[in-house]
Design an enzyme around this catalytic site. Structure first.
Site, mmCIF file in Angstrom:
data_model
loop_
_atom_site.group_PDB
_atom_site.id
_atom_site.type_symbol
_atom_site.label_atom_id
_atom_site.label_comp_id
_atom_site.label_asym_id
_atom_site.label_seq_id
_atom_site.Cartn_x
_atom_site.Cartn_y
_atom_site.Cartn_z
ATOM 1 N N ASP A 306 -14.439 -3.100 -6.032
ATOM 2 C CA ASP A 306 -15.321 -3.717 -7.234
ATOM 3 C C ASP A 306 -14.605 -5.010 -7.605
ATOM 4 O OD1 ASP A 306 -17.371 -4.093 -9.287
ATOM 5 O OD2 ASP A 306 -16.139 -2.491 -10.720
ATOM 6 N N GLU A 309 -15.816 -10.664 -6.908
ATOM 7 C CA GLU A 309 -16.675 -12.026 -6.564
ATOM 8 C C GLU A 309 -15.688 -12.967 -6.691
ATOM 9 O OE1 GLU A 309 -17.298 -9.475 -8.867
ATOM 10 O OE2 GLU A 309 -18.951 -8.859 -7.509
ATOM 11 N N ASP A 404 -24.616 -4.189 -10.871
ATOM 12 C CA ASP A 404 -25.046 -3.691 -12.016
ATOM 13 C C ASP A 404 -26.597 -3.718 -12.551
ATOM 14 O OD1 ASP A 404 -22.523 -2.745 -12.252
ATOM 15 O OD2 ASP A 404 -21.856 -4.377 -13.509
HETATM 16 O O1 MIG Z 1 -16.726 -4.742 -15.613
HETATM 17 O O2 MIG Z 1 -15.651 0.135 -13.203
HETATM 18 O O3 MIG Z 1 -20.533 -2.954 -10.942
HETATM 19 O O4 MIG Z 1 -20.255 0.073 -11.124
HETATM 20 O O5 MIG Z 1 -18.718 1.293 -13.064
HETATM 21 C C1 MIG Z 1 -17.678 -3.575 -15.238
HETATM 22 C C2 MIG Z 1 -16.517 -0.081 -14.325
HETATM 23 C C3 MIG Z 1 -16.752 -2.924 -14.066
HETATM 24 C C4 MIG Z 1 -18.520 -2.896 -12.648
HETATM 25 C C5 MIG Z 1 -19.271 -2.217 -11.485
HETATM 26 C C6 MIG Z 1 -19.533 -0.701 -12.036
HETATM 27 C C7 MIG Z 1 -18.370 0.033 -12.785
HETATM 28 C C8 MIG Z 1 -17.746 -0.665 -13.768
HETATM 29 N N1 MIG Z 1 -17.562 -2.240 -13.011
#
Ligand code: MIG
Length: 651
Positions: A306, A309, A404
């Site tokens: 995660d 980007e 999201d």
């Molecule tokens: O700033 O880890 O897309 O699936 O639950 C949010 C917390 C960070 C974004 C991910 C989401 C995840 C969440 N993350």
């Protein structure tokens, strides 16, 4: 036929793996204006433009503008020009069909006839790129030629095709135990539970909070015995934490991106101040990939990457919530982020030092490459890996999810539109947060969403911490949810086989209806019915408060209705039909002359016999891909021929 054209001195992206002949002069008009390159093409009035993977709106991208610039924005409005990944491949289905892949990690603007004057204009903000032009017999042929040059899709293990439950907010081992138990009690099949950032110690990658997860390896093993995998999240940034071995080693060995002054760049994300690993360097990818040993040593075989980007809360040059730096002339992206991405640097293996802004779209993909290559070394079986950010090429190492989304009907529809577009760009293993991530879901929406994601390779229910709990057992009549999830498991002999065949043949798994019925003018415009593998057409219900929908059948098919009582097949004529679909049922179709092997219900994939199938549909034979679900030795020679009449489930 694919031809490559090289402009300037492009950065290595690892997107294309096959040799492609170099063209002398580009067949399409290229205008050089200042420091950018522009590609233009005049569209015929009936032309359709496919592709662009993870972008908003429909399967036909025509009429709008899209920007490849990986970006974390949870408000998925139609007007949002960029999402988390960049997939710069478009296909024009016109008098002749052609595809174009703009292989550059810098920002690209796709104006797909937004002014409704028939102009397709692609502006590459960097003059250094590889352009691949694909000529073919039609859009599907163009896509297949493209898939052939970018290399084979990531092959997940069988368990990754099971149902997964996730939520940002499972904080302790007990929380996770409860989710597992509640599914079991309600008879809802489950193969994995995702662990979000709360499992970590201070949100540091490669740690487990031992107060909240005492005896982690035992915890993992205990769930494995019950057929459940645990899938931890890994974020891109490494916390600045003296004493943390990953941090210390990263600094010492020069693995982090640098700032303007040439020191490690600092950005605030979940752990507080972090450094970003410079995934564009081979040595850093190797180093980062090796860190996954921390998890694999404790029995973990699945991951989601995660914030790659990368997502940034604030930087050393810009405080959280401070007024954005004024960077003029870029109306399409929040200004403060443009400034952030210009403030840190990558050291490329070819000796160049480049701003993240110039190579931005590669970051998440190179994180996936690092993880995938690492896991391949660490494990003697296939692993689950899916990432939020991506670029074409990353599909060889992991899958992706579409970030999201929200608990809305519009997002459910977007999930349907995304699937074929992602497949065209190589990302076969993909899916959306089932039920929706942001906002509160409801019973009807989750049921209808399960009826869609039962057919997508990644089938994961995930929600944000601020929202209502959306595990299936939280709703009235959990048996209805059980029915829909059990359909997934009964279809797995087919879905797994079709996915593996598509991946091994470098073909698509989920296709627009038009790709299966090229001569059919009506099918060409239908976006809410999809083909899943060679035999199935789905026509999901995508609206609230309705009892069914109308479906277009390009040919006579077998209609399959699935509910608590199992499968019911009916032969139906070509043309339009209206179907009633109660919320606890699913209706799908089997194409003429095709078969679908279905298995028995199962509590999880460990409990599933791929070989015990019954064949539904009017065909005579089906080539079923079968393996043990985790071997790395996958090949089409593993297909066995199933014949109608020789199948029996013994029900
Ligand atoms: O700033 O880890 O897309 O699936 O639950 C949010 C917390 C960070 C974004 C991910 C989401 C995840 C969440 N993350």
């Amino acid at each position: 036929m694919v031809t490559k054209y090289i402009y300037g001195n492009p950065v290595e992206t690892y997107a294309v793996v096959e040799e492609v002949p170099l063209g002398e002069t580009p067949a399409h008009v290229f205008l050089e204006t200042g420091n950018s390159l522009t590609f233009t093409h005049s569209l015929g009035s009936e032309d359709i433009v496919y592709g662009l993977g993870e972008t908003m709106r429909g399967i036909n991208k025509r009429g709008h503008r899209y920007i490849s610039f990986n970006y974390d924005d949870p408000y998925h409005k139609d007007e949002m020009p960029s999402m988390y990944g960049s997939h710069n491949f478009i296909v024009v289905d016109g008098e002749t069909a052609f595809g174009a892949f703009f292989d550059t990690p810098a920002k690209v603007v796709f104006d797909v006839d937004s002014k409704k004057n028939g102009q397709l204009t692609v502006t590459c903000t960097s003059p250094d790129l590889r352009l691949y032009l694909v000529e073919g017999e039609g859009p599907y042929d163009v896509v297949r030629q493209f898939l052939a040059i970018i290399g084979r899709s990531f092959l997940p293990p069988l368990w990754a095709f099971g149902y997964g439950q996730s939520r940002w907010g499972y904080k302790t081992a007990r929380d996770i135990d409860r989710v597992a138990r509640k599914h079991r009690d309600a008879g809802i099949p489950l193969d994995y539970i995702c662990m979000d950032i709360d499992y970590m110690d201070q949100y540091r990658d490669f740690t487990v909070n031992c107060r909240r997860f005492p005896n982690f390896p035992d915890f993992v093993a205990r769930h494995r015995k019950e057929g459940l995998h645990l899938v931890p999240i890994v974020d891109a940034g490494i916390k600045i934490e003296p004493g943390d071995p990953v941090f210390e080693e990263g600094v010492k060995e020069g693995h982090f991106c640098k700032n303007r002054e040439g020191r490690e760049f600092q950005a605030e994300v979940w752990p507080g101040l972090t450094h970003f690993p410079d995934f564009l360097q081979k040595k850093t990818r190797r180093w980062f990939g090796e860190q996954y040993r921390f998890y694999t040593d404790q029995g973990i075989e699945g991951f989601w990457n995660d914030m790659n980007e990368p997502a940034i809360f604030s930087t050393e040059y810009r405080e959280r919530d401070a007024e954005p730096d004024a960077v003029r002339g870029d109306p399409d992206q929040p200004e403060r982020h443009i400034a952030d991405f210009k403030d840190f640097f990558h050291q490329l293996d070819d000796g160049r030092r480049m701003r993240n802004y110039e190579v931005h779209n590669l970051y998440g993909a190179m994180m996936t490459r690092a993880s995938g290559q690492g896991l391949d070394q660490l494990l003697d079986k296939r692993y689950l890996l899916f990432s939020r950010s991506s670029y074409i090429g990353a599909h060889r190492y992991g899958g992706m999810w579409t970030g999201d989304n929200a608990s809305t009907w519009k997002m459910l529809r977007q999930n349907v539109y995304h699937m074929p577009s992602l497949n065209m760009c190589g990302f076969l293993f993909s899916g959306a947060d089932t039920g929706g991530f942001g906002g509160d879901t409801n019973r009807e929406l989750l049921l209808r969403w399960l009826a869609v994601s039962a057919f997508t390779p990644l089938m994961r229910n995930h929600a944000s911490i601020q929202t209502r709990h959306q595990e299936c057992y939280r709703f009235r009549k959990p048996e209805d949810f059980k029915t829909l999830v059990s359909l997934r498991y009964r279809l797995l002999p087919y879905l797994y086989s079709e996915f593996m065949k598509a991946a091994l043949r470098q073909d698509m798994f989920i296709l627009p209806l038009a790709f299966g019925y090229p001569g059919d003018r009506r099918a060409r415009r239908i976006e809410d019915q999809l083909l899943v593998g060679e035999s199935i057409m789905i026509a999901p219900v995508l609206e609230p408060g309705v009892r069914g929908r109308s479906v277009y059948l390009p040919e006579p098919m077998t209609q399959v209705r699935y509910g608590a009582g199992g499968f019911t097949c009916t032969e139906v004529e070509a043309g339009e039909q209206t179907i009633e679909v109660p919320q606890n049922e699913v209706v799908f179709y089997i194409r003429q002359g095709k078969l679908v092997p279905v298995g028995k219900a199962a509590a999880n994939t460990a409990d599933l016999a791929l070989t015990e199938v019954e064949l539904l549909g009017g065909g005579t034979t089906y080539e079923q891909y079968i393996d043990d679900g985790y071997t790395k030795q996958c090949g089409l020679e593993r297909c066995v021929t199933r014949r109608k009449g020789e199948d029996a489930l013994g029900e």
